[in-house]
Design a protein around this motif. Structure first.
Motif, PDB file in Angstrom:
ATOM      1  N   SER A  52      -8.262 -22.003  -4.300  1.00 41.16           N
ATOM      2  CA  SER A  52      -7.261 -21.174  -4.836  1.00 41.16           C
ATOM      3  C   SER A  52      -7.936 -20.049  -5.379  1.00 41.16           C
ATOM      4  O   SER A  52      -7.139 -18.797  -5.509  1.00 41.16           O
ATOM      5  CB  SER A  52      -6.671 -21.953  -5.966  1.00 41.16           C
ATOM      6  N   GLU A  53      -9.167 -20.098  -5.818  1.00 46.83           N
ATOM      7  CA  GLU A  53      -9.807 -18.836  -6.467  1.00 46.83           C
ATOM      8  C   GLU A  53      -9.875 -17.922  -5.266  1.00 46.83           C
ATOM      9  O   GLU A  53      -9.845 -16.612  -5.395  1.00 46.83           O
ATOM     10  CB  GLU A  53     -11.277 -19.209  -6.863  1.00 46.83           C
ATOM     11  N   ARG A  54     -10.349 -18.265  -4.121  1.00 45.65           N
ATOM     12  CA  ARG A  54     -10.515 -17.288  -3.149  1.00 45.65           C
ATOM     13  C   ARG A  54      -9.146 -16.634  -2.729  1.00 45.65           C
ATOM     14  O   ARG A  54      -8.974 -15.502  -2.333  1.00 45.65           O
ATOM     15  CB  ARG A  54     -10.947 -18.092  -1.644  1.00 45.65           C
ATOM     16  N   ARG A  55      -7.950 -17.300  -2.538  1.00 46.40           N
ATOM     17  CA  ARG A  55      -6.956 -16.989  -2.341  1.00 46.40           C
ATOM     18  C   ARG A  55      -6.134 -15.994  -3.451  1.00 46.40           C
ATOM     19  O   ARG A  55      -5.751 -14.928  -2.959  1.00 46.40           O
ATOM     20  CB  ARG A  55      -5.821 -18.158  -2.359  1.00 46.40           C
ATOM     21  N   ILE A  56      -6.730 -16.263  -4.667  1.00 42.20           N
ATOM     22  CA  ILE A  56      -6.313 -15.255  -5.782  1.00 42.20           C
ATOM     23  C   ILE A  56      -6.801 -13.925  -5.447  1.00 42.20           C
ATOM     24  O   ILE A  56      -6.339 -12.936  -5.655  1.00 42.20           O
ATOM     25  CB  ILE A  56      -6.387 -15.833  -7.015  1.00 42.20           C
ATOM     26  N   PHE A  57      -8.192 -14.066  -5.483  1.00 45.14           N
ATOM     27  CA  PHE A  57      -9.047 -12.853  -5.118  1.00 45.14           C
ATOM     28  C   PHE A  57      -8.531 -12.047  -4.008  1.00 45.14           C
ATOM     29  O   PHE A  57      -8.511 -10.869  -4.117  1.00 45.14           O
ATOM     30  CB  PHE A  57     -10.452 -13.345  -4.962  1.00 45.14           C
ATOM     31  N   LEU A  58      -8.332 -12.424  -2.872  1.00 44.48           N
ATOM     32  CA  LEU A  58      -7.939 -11.627  -1.622  1.00 44.48           C
ATOM     33  C   LEU A  58      -6.523 -11.368  -1.479  1.00 44.48           C
ATOM     34  O   LEU A  58      -6.466 -10.194  -1.208  1.00 44.48           O
ATOM     35  CB  LEU A  58      -8.066 -12.674  -0.430  1.00 44.48           C
TER      36      LEU A  58
ATOM     37  N   PHE B 186      -7.524  -7.776  -1.051  1.00 45.70           N
ATOM     38  CA  PHE B 186      -7.496  -7.611   0.589  1.00 45.70           C
ATOM     39  C   PHE B 186      -5.942  -7.056   0.533  1.00 45.70           C
ATOM     40  O   PHE B 186      -5.785  -6.271   1.074  1.00 45.70           O
ATOM     41  CB  PHE B 186      -7.743  -8.722   1.247  1.00 45.70           C
ATOM     42  N   PHE B 187      -4.920  -8.020   0.207  1.00 47.52           N
ATOM     43  CA  PHE B 187      -3.767  -7.594   0.276  1.00 47.52           C
ATOM     44  C   PHE B 187      -2.965  -6.748  -0.716  1.00 47.52           C
ATOM     45  O   PHE B 187      -1.826  -6.421  -0.640  1.00 47.52           O
ATOM     46  CB  PHE B 187      -2.972  -9.160   0.412  1.00 47.52           C
ATOM     47  N   ASP B 188      -3.669  -6.670  -1.772  1.00 47.68           N
ATOM     48  CA  ASP B 188      -3.488  -5.529  -2.477  1.00 47.68           C
ATOM     49  C   ASP B 188      -2.217  -5.825  -3.374  1.00 47.68           C
ATOM     50  O   ASP B 188      -1.166  -5.156  -3.708  1.00 47.68           O
ATOM     51  CB  ASP B 188      -3.197  -4.213  -2.063  1.00 47.68           C
ATOM     52  N   MET B 189      -1.972  -7.328  -3.642  1.00 44.77           N
ATOM     53  CA  MET B 189      -0.857  -7.915  -4.320  1.00 44.77           C
ATOM     54  C   MET B 189      -0.749  -7.793  -5.757  1.00 44.77           C
ATOM     55  O   MET B 189      -2.156  -7.623  -6.399  1.00 44.77           O
ATOM     56  CB  MET B 189      -0.341  -9.238  -3.967  1.00 44.77           C
TER      57      MET B 189
ATOM     58  N   LEU C  74      -5.966   1.551  -8.794  1.00 49.85           N
ATOM     59  CA  LEU C  74      -6.517   0.604  -9.945  1.00 49.85           C
ATOM     60  C   LEU C  74      -7.099  -0.834  -9.294  1.00 49.85           C
ATOM     61  O   LEU C  74      -8.051  -1.105  -9.959  1.00 49.85           O
ATOM     62  CB  LEU C  74      -4.990   0.212 -10.741  1.00 49.85           C
ATOM     63  N   VAL C  75      -6.867  -0.901  -8.155  1.00 47.96           N
ATOM     64  CA  VAL C  75      -7.574  -2.105  -7.619  1.00 47.96           C
ATOM     65  C   VAL C  75      -8.924  -1.748  -7.540  1.00 47.96           C
ATOM     66  O   VAL C  75     -10.001  -2.526  -7.847  1.00 47.96           O
ATOM     67  CB  VAL C  75      -6.844  -2.644  -6.398  1.00 47.96           C
ATOM     68  N   GLY C  76      -9.176  -0.623  -7.016  1.00 47.59           N
ATOM     69  CA  GLY C  76     -10.538  -0.107  -6.734  1.00 47.59           C
ATOM     70  C   GLY C  76     -11.105  -0.172  -8.019  1.00 47.59           C
ATOM     71  O   GLY C  76     -12.400  -0.346  -8.196  1.00 47.59           O
TER      72      GLY C  76
ATOM     73  N   PHE D 285       0.843  -1.157  -0.077  1.00 46.13           N
ATOM     74  CA  PHE D 285       0.021  -0.050  -0.028  1.00 46.13           C
ATOM     75  C   PHE D 285       0.897   1.206  -0.261  1.00 46.13           C
ATOM     76  O   PHE D 285       0.299   2.395  -0.363  1.00 46.13           O
ATOM     77  CB  PHE D 285      -1.018   0.076   1.318  1.00 46.13           C
ATOM     78  N   LEU D 286       1.881   1.101   0.396  1.00 45.80           N
ATOM     79  CA  LEU D 286       2.821   2.464   0.821  1.00 45.80           C
ATOM     80  C   LEU D 286       4.106   2.357  -0.043  1.00 45.80           C
ATOM     81  O   LEU D 286       4.937   1.236  -0.114  1.00 45.80           O
ATOM     82  CB  LEU D 286       3.198   2.560   2.211  1.00 45.80           C
ATOM     83  N   ALA D 287       4.366   3.450  -0.824  1.00 52.24           N
ATOM     84  CA  ALA D 287       5.332   3.640  -1.659  1.00 52.24           C
ATOM     85  C   ALA D 287       6.749   3.774  -1.088  1.00 52.24           C
ATOM     86  O   ALA D 287       7.730   3.177  -1.464  1.00 52.24           O
ATOM     87  CB  ALA D 287       5.364   4.604  -2.642  1.00 52.24           C
ATOM     88  N   LEU D 288       6.875   4.511   0.149  1.00 53.87           N
ATOM     89  CA  LEU D 288       8.093   5.086   0.711  1.00 53.87           C
ATOM     90  C   LEU D 288       8.374   3.985   2.026  1.00 53.87           C
ATOM     91  O   LEU D 288       7.408   3.785   2.561  1.00 53.87           O
ATOM     92  CB  LEU D 288       7.705   6.324   1.215  1.00 53.87           C
ATOM     93  N   LYS D 289       9.673   3.500   1.895  1.00 56.92           N
ATOM     94  CA  LYS D 289       9.994   3.104   2.931  1.00 56.92           C
ATOM     95  C   LYS D 289       9.777   3.643   4.224  1.00 56.92           C
ATOM     96  O   LYS D 289       9.485   2.764   5.250  1.00 56.92           O
ATOM     97  CB  LYS D 289      11.697   3.044   2.976  1.00 56.92           C
TER      98      LYS D 289
END
Lengths: 359, 185
Positions: free
Chosen positions: B134-140, B144-147, B96-98, B36-40
């Protein structure tokens, strides 16, 4: 409307209310890279000292599917695996052709592959979005993977190693010469190139030290000028891991089955079934049926077993089912080889029970 | 150390609980914050906030799943921080996710009424429970995790394109499900 909702961020907020058990299920499966090292510090709680752990190197998952040293060579210009045995691949025995306009798939894949007798599979993939926006993709992927030998020692001591520039991973670069080849290919396949520019390249302008240059350029030509690959039809097969190298846990009656499978977009790209015969007490003390046949050392009975395995393999790939026509073979025993044991693994693969094989 | 033991340590105000959390979940916390965050600096501050939030909230909270609780806390704090500082990562990837999620809902329905977040979350949970793991995992992982699809592909050992295809399918199925539930007309 879209902007309004987005600005409200309500949909993203909804994800805050997802059932915790689902979050746990996924969180427990995520393998995050090691966080950066940091000095211990005094946090805001005052006396509490958070002892930041040492960064733990993310081990390329040689353990995936039981592989000790993954038989993966080059993976160039791909973002896929953090492990030594993943990549991307595509068609083999699957119906190929352009994706129809009514497809809900927003991308296409064009693939060319060479499978060599020594187990190496080399693949060039051109991947792109149907709307033409390829900015989010790695358009060009070239890699090699060995589907026959689990141990590097069996094919010449090639090790695996992650490398290098951001966005580029090269595996199995066991020598400086391989690294130079991989780096050269990475530079050739940069994402800002177009298909036309790649097709216009003159192979004579490049020197490969290890890799077969002709093969590389042939595969590139075939992939870029070929048709898009169709996807598999069985949703169950979309769940398969890209790369699976499985074997029975122990030798029983002096042998065990070994299976390597490559899957992508619902298609079994490649499948290699072999039998390992134990010939000594060491972990590496075995011979593979496929090698016995290739060298002419196999008995007539072993050759019969090998041919039966080839039939099963062909049926599985052509029908995109690990258990296709299993009733015809499951109860067979040939030369002491119990094929029900093979189908024990294939059943697990069909039912996505791959994790049982991770050591 | 087992999560139950760590939670016990929190309840007994044993500061080693945080060390154990750090050992077991430190990478995950940093990873979620990084998504979620760009800066270290923002990430590290977020991570500190997470530890503080855990210390202050357990007890009274007794999480049924520590990994889920930590993930949720991290995500919320990271999102809060990203919104407050307008520090969208990578030039707007969170946005983009949104937009991806919203694209399936863009049919003119009055979403302002429909997307009360809790109800939407419950329905999405129910939908996900009907899908394969696996479908749940990919979706989340994505929503959720914004990967990124790229990172999900690494985790799932498949191609990026396969991930995008499956996300697209899941979104379509979710849209159909929400329509059935009266969320969409």
């Amino acid at each position: 409307m879209k902007n309004k909702i987005f600005n409200d961020t309500r949909l993203l907020d909804a994800m805050d209310h997802i059932d915790s058990s689902l979050i746990a299920e996924t969180a427990d499966k995520i393998r995050p890279p090691a966080a950066p090292k940091r000095e211990a510090e005094q946090p805001k709680t005052g006396r509490i000292v958070i002892a930041w752990k040492q960064a733990i190197a993310l081990v390329a998952c040689a353990l995936l599917m039981g592989a000790i040293i993954p038989a993966v060579s080059m993976l160039v210009n791909s973002i896929l695996p953090t492990s030594g045995n993943s990549g991307t691949a595509s068609d083999f025995g699957a119906a190929a052709g352009p994706i129809s306009d009514d497809s809900d798939i927003m991308f296409y894949r064009k693939v060319a592959r060479r499978t060599l007798d020594n187990g190496w599979v080399y693949t060039f993939t051109r991947e792109g979005m149907k709307n033409g926006d390829d900015s989010e993709l790695f358009k060009y992927v070239f890699y090699g993977i060995n589907i026959k030998y689990k141990y590097a020692e069996k094919f010449g001591g090639i090790s695996s190693e992650d490398n290098l520039e951001t966005g580029y991973l090269v595996f199995g670069v066991g020598s400086d010469a391989e690294k130079r080849d991989a780096a050269l290919i990475s530079s050739i396949l940069s994402n800002d190139k177009t298909d036309e520019e790649l097709l216009a390249l003159n192979p004579d302008d490049y020197t490969f030290e290890v890799l077969d240059k002709s093969m590389f350029f042939e595969l590139m030509q075939e992939a870029l000028t070929g048709e898009a690959q169709a996807e598999g039809k069985d949703p169950n097969y979309l769940d398969k891991p890209y790369f699976a190298f499985l074997e029975e846990e122990a030798y029983t009656d002096g042998y065990k089955f070994q299976i390597c499978s490559l899957n992508e977009t619902g298609i079994i790209d490649e499948l290699f079934i072999d039998i390992l015969y134990k010939i000594g007490s060491g972990e590496m003390d075995y011979v593979q049926l496929s090698d016995l046949v290739a060298s002419g050392e196999a008995t007539a009975e072993q050759t019969e077993v090998y041919e039966l395995i080839q039939t099963i393999t062909r049926d599985i790939k052509e029908n995109t089912s690990y258990i296709y026509n299993s009733g015809s073979y499951r109860e067979k025993t040939v030369d002491g080889i119990d094929f029900s044991r093979l189908y024990g693994i294939l059943d697990d693969m069909h039912n996505n029970r791959f994790e049982d094989y991770i050591k | 150390m087992k999560d139950e033991k760590i939670i016990e340590m929190f309840f007994s105000r044993d500061e080693r609980a945080l060390e154990e959390v750090d050992k077991k979940y430190g990478d995950l916390i940093y990873y979620i914050a990084s998504n979620f965050l760009a800066l270290k600096e923002d990430r590290e501050e977020c991570v500190n906030d997470v530890y503080l939030a855990l210390w202050n909230s357990i007890p009274p909270t007794k999480p049924a799943s520590l990994s889920a609780y930590i993930s949720e806390v991290t995500r919320r704090l990271a999102m809060k921080k990203s919104r407050s500082s307008n520090a969208w990562k990578r030039g707007g990837e969170v946005k983009l996710v949104g937009e991806e999620l919203l694209s399936m809902l863009d049919d003119g329905t009055d979403l302002s009424e429909l997307y009360e977040s809790r109800r939407a979350g419950e329905l999405i949970s129910k939908f996900l429970l009907s899908r394969s793991e696996s479908e749940r995992r990919i979706f989340l992982m994505r929503y959720f995790f914004d990967m990124s699809p790229r990172d999900i592909a690494k985790q799932m050992h498949c191609g990026e394109s396969a991930i995008k295809m499956r996300l697209l399918r899941t979104r379509k199925k979710l849209a159909e499900y929400l329509k059935k539930e009266g969320i969409m007309v």
